[in-house]
Write a protein that holds these residues in place. Structure first.
Motif, PDB file in Angstrom:
ATOM      1  N   GLU A  32       0.988  -1.118   0.115  1.00  0.00           N
ATOM      2  CA  GLU A  32       0.111   0.240  -0.052  1.00  0.00           C
ATOM      3  C   GLU A  32       0.800   1.112   0.049  1.00  0.00           C
ATOM      4  N   ASP A  33       1.831   1.208   0.706  1.00  0.00           N
ATOM      5  CA  ASP A  33       2.836   2.228   0.797  1.00  0.00           C
ATOM      6  C   ASP A  33       3.449   2.457  -0.506  1.00  0.00           C
ATOM      7  N   LYS A  34       3.786   1.405  -1.159  1.00  0.00           N
ATOM      8  CA  LYS A  34       4.515   1.380  -2.376  1.00  0.00           C
ATOM      9  C   LYS A  34       3.671   2.058  -3.431  1.00  0.00           C
ATOM     10  N   LEU A  35       2.333   1.822  -3.442  1.00  0.00           N
ATOM     11  CA  LEU A  35       1.305   2.159  -4.549  1.00  0.00           C
ATOM     12  C   LEU A  35       0.971   3.771  -4.170  1.00  0.00           C
ATOM     13  N   GLN A  36       1.015   4.201  -2.858  1.00  0.00           N
ATOM     14  CA  GLN A  36       1.022   5.494  -2.690  1.00  0.00           C
ATOM     15  C   GLN A  36       2.234   6.369  -3.142  1.00  0.00           C
ATOM     16  N   GLN A  37       3.353   5.662  -2.951  1.00  0.00           N
ATOM     17  CA  GLN A  37       4.444   6.369  -3.321  1.00  0.00           C
ATOM     18  C   GLN A  37       4.384   6.689  -4.898  1.00  0.00           C
ATOM     19  N   ASP A  38       3.942   5.351  -5.620  1.00  0.00           N
ATOM     20  CA  ASP A  38       3.965   5.602  -7.078  1.00  0.00           C
ATOM     21  C   ASP A  38       2.721   6.545  -7.510  1.00  0.00           C
ATOM     22  N   LEU A  39       1.659   6.645  -6.724  1.00  0.00           N
ATOM     23  CA  LEU A  39       0.647   7.735  -7.108  1.00  0.00           C
ATOM     24  C   LEU A  39       1.162   8.938  -6.741  1.00  0.00           C
ATOM     25  N   ALA A  40       1.996   9.410  -5.705  1.00  0.00           N
ATOM     26  CA  ALA A  40       2.490  10.618  -5.314  1.00  0.00           C
ATOM     27  C   ALA A  40       3.548  10.741  -6.341  1.00  0.00           C
ATOM     28  N   THR A  41       4.344   9.980  -7.026  1.00  0.00           N
ATOM     29  CA  THR A  41       5.401  10.147  -8.052  1.00  0.00           C
ATOM     30  C   THR A  41       4.749  10.587  -9.199  1.00  0.00           C
ATOM     31  N   ALA A  42       3.715   9.983  -9.627  1.00  0.00           N
ATOM     32  CA  ALA A  42       2.901  10.430 -10.739  1.00  0.00           C
ATOM     33  C   ALA A  42       2.096  11.480 -10.887  1.00  0.00           C
ATOM     34  N   ASN A  43       1.721  11.904  -9.619  1.00  0.00           N
ATOM     35  CA  ASN A  43       1.189  13.307  -9.653  1.00  0.00           C
ATOM     36  C   ASN A  43       2.104  13.998  -9.423  1.00  0.00           C
ATOM     37  N   ASP A  44       3.280  14.172  -9.171  1.00  0.00           N
ATOM     38  CA  ASP A  44       4.451  14.960  -9.054  1.00  0.00           C
ATOM     39  C   ASP A  44       4.792  15.224 -10.745  1.00  0.00           C
TER      40      ASP A  44
END
Length: 179
Positions: A32-44
């Motif tokens: 879940e943390d990894k997916l959130q990090q991926d989402l944050a990276t994509a949003n950035d």
């Protein structure tokens, strides 16, 4: 039987259950943390790309305005000598009585002005009297009875000349047509 009961008791022991469950949830949290990090990276990346595109639009818009302004500047610089010639011709009208030399000077200025405009791509619509009316290049301001039968729906007179700029109409010719 005590061993069996102890084994069953250990299996049902809540401490053991929490440890195994904690190990599974740690894996889930890390996923879940990894997916959130991926989402944050994509949003950035999206935010940066959007900002970059917005800057690109502003920059190209500014460049376009600068280009238009500089094109006008270049044309005006080419027309300034003609304006100077007109000023000299007007000053000459005050001091001379020789109409023929004044007329010749004005014709030279007119020729210079037209030459400068032609160099910039302006071209006059020519020889349209007697030609069929064409709404793509001409604007009929009035229609009069045709003097002869062969002048019906043809241009009889040009009230205002039409012009092309690089083969595109910049001013329609205002004409009188016969009916």
């Amino acid at each position: 039987m005590t061993n069996e009961q102890e084994t069953n008791f250990q299996d049902e022991n809540p401490e053991n259950f929490d440890q195994t469950s904690a190990q599974g949830s740690t894996e889930e949290l890390s996923l879940e943390d990894k997916l959130q990090q991926d989402l944050a990276t994509a949003n950035d990346k999206y935010a940066r790309l959007f900002a970059e595109f917005d800057n690109y639009k502003k920059r190209t818009s500014k460049e376009k305005i600068d280009l238009i302004q500089s094109a006008s500047k270049d044309l005006l610089n080419k027309l300034l000598p003609v304006l100077d010639d007109f000023d000299r011709a007007l000053a000459a009208t005050q001091t001379t009585d020789d109409v023929s030399s004044l007329r010749e000077g004005i014709e030279l200025v007119n020729h210079k002005f037209r030459k400068t405009l032609m160099q910039e791509g302006l071209k006059e619509m020519e020889n349209i009297i007697g030609q069929p009316f064409d709404a793509e290049f001409q604007e009929a301001i009035t229609a009069i009875p045709a003097p002869t039968e062969d002048l019906k729906n043809k241009v009889i007179d040009v009230v205002e000349k039409g012009y092309f700029l690089n083969d595109k109409v910049v001013r329609f010719a205002k004409v009188v047509i016969g009916q």
